[in-house]
Structures are given as structure tokens and as C-alpha cells.
Design an enzyme around this catalytic site. Structure first.
Site, PDB file in Angstrom:
ATOM      1  N   ARG A 188       3.206  47.610   5.424  1.00 46.12           N
ATOM      2  CA  ARG A 188       4.334  47.461   4.486  1.00 46.12           C
ATOM      3  C   ARG A 188       3.957  48.042   3.125  1.00 46.12           C
ATOM      4  O   ARG A 188       4.796  48.592   2.413  1.00 46.12           O
ATOM      5  CB  ARG A 188       4.701  45.977   4.300  1.00 46.12           C
ATOM      6  CG  ARG A 188       5.644  45.418   5.308  1.00 46.12           C
ATOM      7  CD  ARG A 188       7.002  46.081   5.331  1.00 46.12           C
ATOM      8  NE  ARG A 188       7.866  45.762   4.199  1.00 46.12           N
ATOM      9  CZ  ARG A 188       8.941  46.453   3.859  1.00 46.12           C
ATOM     10  NH1 ARG A 188       9.282  47.532   4.543  1.00 46.12           N
ATOM     11  NH2 ARG A 188       9.679  46.102   2.834  1.00 46.12           N
ATOM     12  N   LYS A 232      15.221  29.861  -3.510  1.00 42.25           N
ATOM     13  CA  LYS A 232      16.135  28.811  -3.969  1.00 42.25           C
ATOM     14  C   LYS A 232      15.738  27.420  -3.484  1.00 42.25           C
ATOM     15  O   LYS A 232      15.773  26.459  -4.236  1.00 42.25           O
ATOM     16  CB  LYS A 232      17.574  29.129  -3.559  1.00 42.25           C
ATOM     17  CG  LYS A 232      17.813  29.307  -2.058  1.00 42.25           C
ATOM     18  CD  LYS A 232      17.981  30.746  -1.646  1.00 42.25           C
ATOM     19  CE  LYS A 232      17.754  30.927  -0.171  1.00 42.25           C
ATOM     20  NZ  LYS A 232      18.582  31.926   0.441  1.00 42.25           N
ATOM     21  N   GLU A 264      21.412  34.543  10.213  1.00 39.74           N
ATOM     22  CA  GLU A 264      20.078  34.365  10.806  1.00 39.74           C
ATOM     23  C   GLU A 264      20.224  33.880  12.253  1.00 39.74           C
ATOM     24  O   GLU A 264      21.233  33.274  12.613  1.00 39.74           O
ATOM     25  CB  GLU A 264      19.324  33.267  10.048  1.00 39.74           C
ATOM     26  CG  GLU A 264      19.221  33.460   8.563  1.00 39.74           C
ATOM     27  CD  GLU A 264      18.005  34.266   8.160  1.00 39.74           C
ATOM     28  OE1 GLU A 264      17.168  34.555   9.024  1.00 39.74           O
ATOM     29  OE2 GLU A 264      17.928  34.628   6.974  1.00 39.74           O
ATOM     30  N   ASP A 313      21.955  25.935   2.007  1.00 41.89           N
ATOM     31  CA  ASP A 313      21.644  27.018   1.071  1.00 41.89           C
ATOM     32  C   ASP A 313      22.516  26.897  -0.192  1.00 41.89           C
ATOM     33  O   ASP A 313      22.002  26.988  -1.313  1.00 41.89           O
ATOM     34  CB  ASP A 313      21.890  28.357   1.791  1.00 41.89           C
ATOM     35  CG  ASP A 313      21.619  29.549   0.915  1.00 41.89           C
ATOM     36  OD1 ASP A 313      20.436  29.895   0.743  1.00 41.89           O
ATOM     37  OD2 ASP A 313      22.581  30.142   0.390  1.00 41.89           O
ATOM     38  N   LYS A 359      21.439  26.062  -4.383  1.00 44.61           N
ATOM     39  CA  LYS A 359      21.895  26.870  -5.519  1.00 44.61           C
ATOM     40  C   LYS A 359      22.753  26.026  -6.467  1.00 44.61           C
ATOM     41  O   LYS A 359      22.659  26.161  -7.687  1.00 44.61           O
ATOM     42  CB  LYS A 359      22.672  28.088  -4.996  1.00 44.61           C
ATOM     43  CG  LYS A 359      21.775  29.034  -4.181  1.00 44.61           C
ATOM     44  CD  LYS A 359      22.571  30.041  -3.373  1.00 44.61           C
ATOM     45  CE  LYS A 359      21.691  30.986  -2.579  1.00 44.61           C
ATOM     46  NZ  LYS A 359      22.434  31.795  -1.608  1.00 44.61           N
ATOM     47  N   GLY A 367      20.440  40.779  -0.364  1.00 45.31           N
ATOM     48  CA  GLY A 367      20.152  42.195  -0.122  1.00 45.31           C
ATOM     49  C   GLY A 367      18.980  42.655  -0.969  1.00 45.31           C
ATOM     50  O   GLY A 367      18.645  42.042  -1.985  1.00 45.31           O
TER      51      GLY A 367
END
Ligand code: HSE
Length: 423
Positions: free
Chosen positions: A49, A105, A190, A201, A205, A302
Site C-alpha cells: 500500500r 467516529k 458493508e 453510526d 456522530k 469516500g
């Protein structure tokens, strides 16, 4: 020129996007912001990577300790996700005097006071723009642009996966399971979608946003949470006929010194600004007592959108003389600070036997709980018929009790769904 070394932990999608932006914009950032940001170290189990991103293998560290001891590293950027080892790595970095930037998060929402405590030992900074709303600059808006306001309300679409699923269900009149499968195949959801579709999620947040808005930490477990899995194509179709669009909203409101905090699907009027936020886009709608309504819209996930928020944090951090402190996060809300019996309007869809008096029985129960109907709809003329009604504002407790009694009535086959309506 000020030189700033960053270490990037995790070279996945977000870490990769961050590297790309840092390399492409290094010269521009130097010219425009007077800081030379260099990727001084990376931590990842995959050397391939490192080379794939065009980085030199010599900056691949063997451990977090090596990064903490590296005098060329000023800022540690965490893009690994998950609770551990992210929290331990960032705590070590803060204790070594390195400021941190994170997109994590869940870890941040659950560990903010611990990280702040570690940061206060050395004066290092905490930066977390990318935790909430990806590329949307909502955190900096809340921390540096709303000083004149008492924040009254936040309504947010802060999960791209569920917004994508609900948009497709709406546009294609399709059921949840079919769209979920397709979303998984296309990489929008996912393989294990629970964190997104059950609202976890969004609740992480919302915890971060509400803690900032109300100057006191809102622990995640005080947020009421319900996911989107019970929403059907039938409800969406009827909602459209009634003038609504379905969204998974994260809502926080301040009322009489208490806080209401909840994540659940809602029917929103089609002309509400959040109703036009489609596909995987996010938006946060904030009401301040001075500014009134504001809305920030953008990509919540993204590589480059999240990388945009991270690079903004890096440059912002690098230019600070003294980092912002968050001592107010040591002060946590408790159940006593929370309005659990919140108010809402409700959409209710039932199937009933078409018998005389069935509607009268339902309205008798509603009257008992002081619930008023604003719309009612009865579609087909078979023996078994759907009855849909929308209530005016009532409380969650009153509605739950009324629904339990309605379910027990003679001739009621089922209460198929109840969806809160946000006006
Ligand atoms: N799973 C998250 C979403 C990614 O769907 O929005 C960004 O936090």
C-alpha cells in the site's frame, strides 16, 4: 517556512485519500497557508500500500512507539477505524506531545474525555472534522462560526449508506432487503451493515455534534436509536401520497434546559430542505437563536471527501499557536438531562377487518391518550383493509400505550408500522 511532519496510521480508503491530497497540494498549501506538510511516517501492515500510493518504503514505521519517538512527526493522523488499537495509539501519540487528527467516529464519540485528558498533559491538540459528515465542514462550523448562537436544534442526515438505501427504495418502490443486497454488491453498504442500518453510526456522530452544540458531553448510550430495517416499500409509497419522504435523521433539540437526542427514520415533508438530500449525500441542518436555520451539504464518506476534512484539520492544527481545549467534555449528561418522552407526530399503518365500529374503537383509544388525528386514509374495499392515519404531535409514551391498546382491539389484524413524522 514552518515544516510539519505527519504520520498516517492506516492506509486504507481514507488514509490513501489523505496521502493523495497531501502530495498533490503540498506546494499550494505551502504558498497559501505557509506550512510545509510532509508525510514523515506511515503505519500499515501492507508495505505494498505504501508503494502503491507513491510513498517511500523508508517511512513505513514498525510500531506506534517508533512514531511517537520520531522527532520529525508533529501530527498523528488516525484512519484505522475501530475502537482498538486506535484509542491506545492516539493516547500514546498525545502523551508524546503529538497532536492528533482522526476520522474514527465510534472511537472518538466513546473516548473523547480520555483523549482530552491525555492531550491536556502535553498541550497537544485534538482534531476530528472527519468523524462527522466526511467532507462537510460541520465541526469547524460548530466550533469556530457559531459563537453568537445558542444552538436550539440539529437535524442531520449523517449516514450515507442508509440515505442511499432509502433513496433507492423511494425511487424504485423496492423493498429494504433487495436494495440492501444491491448496495452491498455495489460497495455502498458493508457486508455487515448493522452499524449503519441500525443507526449506531449516526448516533456516534450525533453524540459528537450534540456535545459541541450543548457544551456538555452526550454519551452515545443516552441517544434513542432505531434503524431503517422495518421501513417497507408500502410505507414509502403511502408516505409519498401523504406528501412525505422517508429519511434516517439524527435529531438533537434543546428544550427548557434539557436535551432530546434521537436517531430514527422519519417522514419529512417533501419541501423540507433535508428531503432533497439523496443517495449517499449527507447534510446537517442547524438552528441557532441568532443565525436561524443553516444547512451544510456534502459527501459524508469516500477517500477524497474524508481526506479533504483530514487535510483541513492538519493545516488548521499546524497553524494554531495554542490548541482548543475541551474540558467541558469531562462533564457528562446523565439520564436526568435527557427528555426520553419526546414529542412527535406519528404515521400509523394498520390492517383491519372491515367491520362496523373498527375506526370508532381506534379513535376511542386515541382520545383516551389525548391524541388527535391530522390525516386518515383507507384504501381498498376488501374484507381486510389498510387504515393509515397521521397524528398531530403527542408524546412517545402516549403513542406507545395507544398502539399497544389498538393492537389488542377486536378486528385489528396488525399494526404494520409506526413512523415518526417530523414537521
Ligand atoms: N458508514 C458511514 C456512512 C461512512 O455510511 O456514512 C462514513 O462515516
Amino acid at each position: 517556512m514552518k515544516k510539519v511532519g505527519v504520520a498516517i496510521l492506516g492506509l486504507g480508503v481514507v488514509g490513501g485519500g489523505t496521502c493523495k491530497i497531501l502530495m498533490n497540494r503540498r506546494e499550494t498549501i505551502k504558498e497559501e497557508y505557509g506550512v510545509d506538510v510532509e508525510i514523515a511516517a506511515v503505519l500499515d501492515l501492507r508495505p505494498e500500500r505504501v508503494t502503491a500510493l507513491g510513498l517511500d518504503l523508508s517511512i513505513l514505521a514498525k510500531s506506534i512507539d517508533e512514531i511517537c519517538e520520531n522527532p520529525n512527526v508533529d501530527i498523528v493522523v488516525e484512519c484505522m477505524g475501530g475502537l482498538e488499537p486506535a484509542k491506545t495509539f492516539l493516547t500514546k501519540a498525545l502523551e508524546a506531545g503529538k497532536s492528533i487528527v482522526t476520522s474514527n467516529k465510534e472511537m472518538f464519540a466513546k473516548s473523547w474525555p480520555d483523549l482530552e485528558r491525555a492531550a491536556q498533559k502535553t498541550g497537544a491538540g485534538l482534531y476530528y472534522e472527519a468523524t462527522t459528515g466526511g467532507g462537510m465542514p460541520i465541526i469547524r462550523t460548530m466550533t469556530t462560526a457559531m459563537q453568537a448562537n445558542n444552538i436550539l436544534e440539529i437535524k442531520a442526515i449523517i449516514n450515507g449508506t442508509t440515505n442511499y438505501i432509502l433513496t433507492r427504495m423511494t425511487n424504485e418502490n423496492a423493498d429494504y432487503q433487495a436494495v440492501l443486497k444491491d448496495a452491498q454488491a455495489l460497495g455502498y453498504a458493508e457486508a455487515n451493515p448493522v452499524a449503519d442500518v441500525e443507526g449506531y453510526d449516526s448516533s456516534y456522530k450525533l453524540s459528537i455534534l450534540s456535545s459541541l452544540a450543548f457544551n456538555k458531553r452526550l454519551p452515545v448510550d443516552l441517544i434513542f436509536r432505531e434503524g431503517i430495517t422495518k421501513i417497507t416499500a408500502e410505507d414509502i409509497k403511502i408516505g409519498k401520497e401523504l406528501g412525505y419522504i422517508v429519511k434516517l435523521l439524527a435529531i438533537a433539540k434543546q428544550k427548557d434546559g434539557k436535551i432530546e437526542a434521537r436517531v430514527h427514520p422519519v417522514f419529512l415533508p417533501q419541501d423540507h430542505p433535508l428531503s432533497s438530500v439523496s443517495n449517499s449525500f449527507n447534510a446537517v441542518f442547524v438552528v441557532g437563536d441568532a443565525v436561524g436555520d443553516i444547512m451544510i451539504y456534502g459527501r459524508g464518506a469516500g477517500d477524497l471527501p474524508t481526506g479533504s476534512a483530514i487535510v483541513s484539520d492538519i493545516v488548521y492544527c499546524a497553524r494554531q499557536v495554542e490548541h482548543a481545549r475541551y474540558s467541558e467534555m469531562f462533564n457528562e449528561m446523565t439520564k436526568d438531562d435527557i427528555i426520553s418522552d419526546f414529542e412527535s407526530a406519528y404515521y400509523v399503518r394498520m390492517t383491519v377487518h372491515d367491520a362496523p365500529g373498527v375506526l370508532a374503537d381506534v379513535t376511542t383509544v386515541l382520545k383516551k391518550y389525548n391524541i388527535s388525528i391530522s390525516q386518515i386514509k383507507q384504501d381498498k374495499k376488501d374484507d381486510i383493509i389498510p387504515i393509515i392515519f397521521v397524528t398531530r404531535k403527542t408524546t412517545e409514551n402516549a403513542m406507545n400505550k395507544a398502539i399497544d391498546e389498538i393492537k389488542a382491539l377486536k378486528n385489528i389484524i396488525n399494526v404494520e408500522n409506526v413512523i415518526r413524522v417530523e414537521e
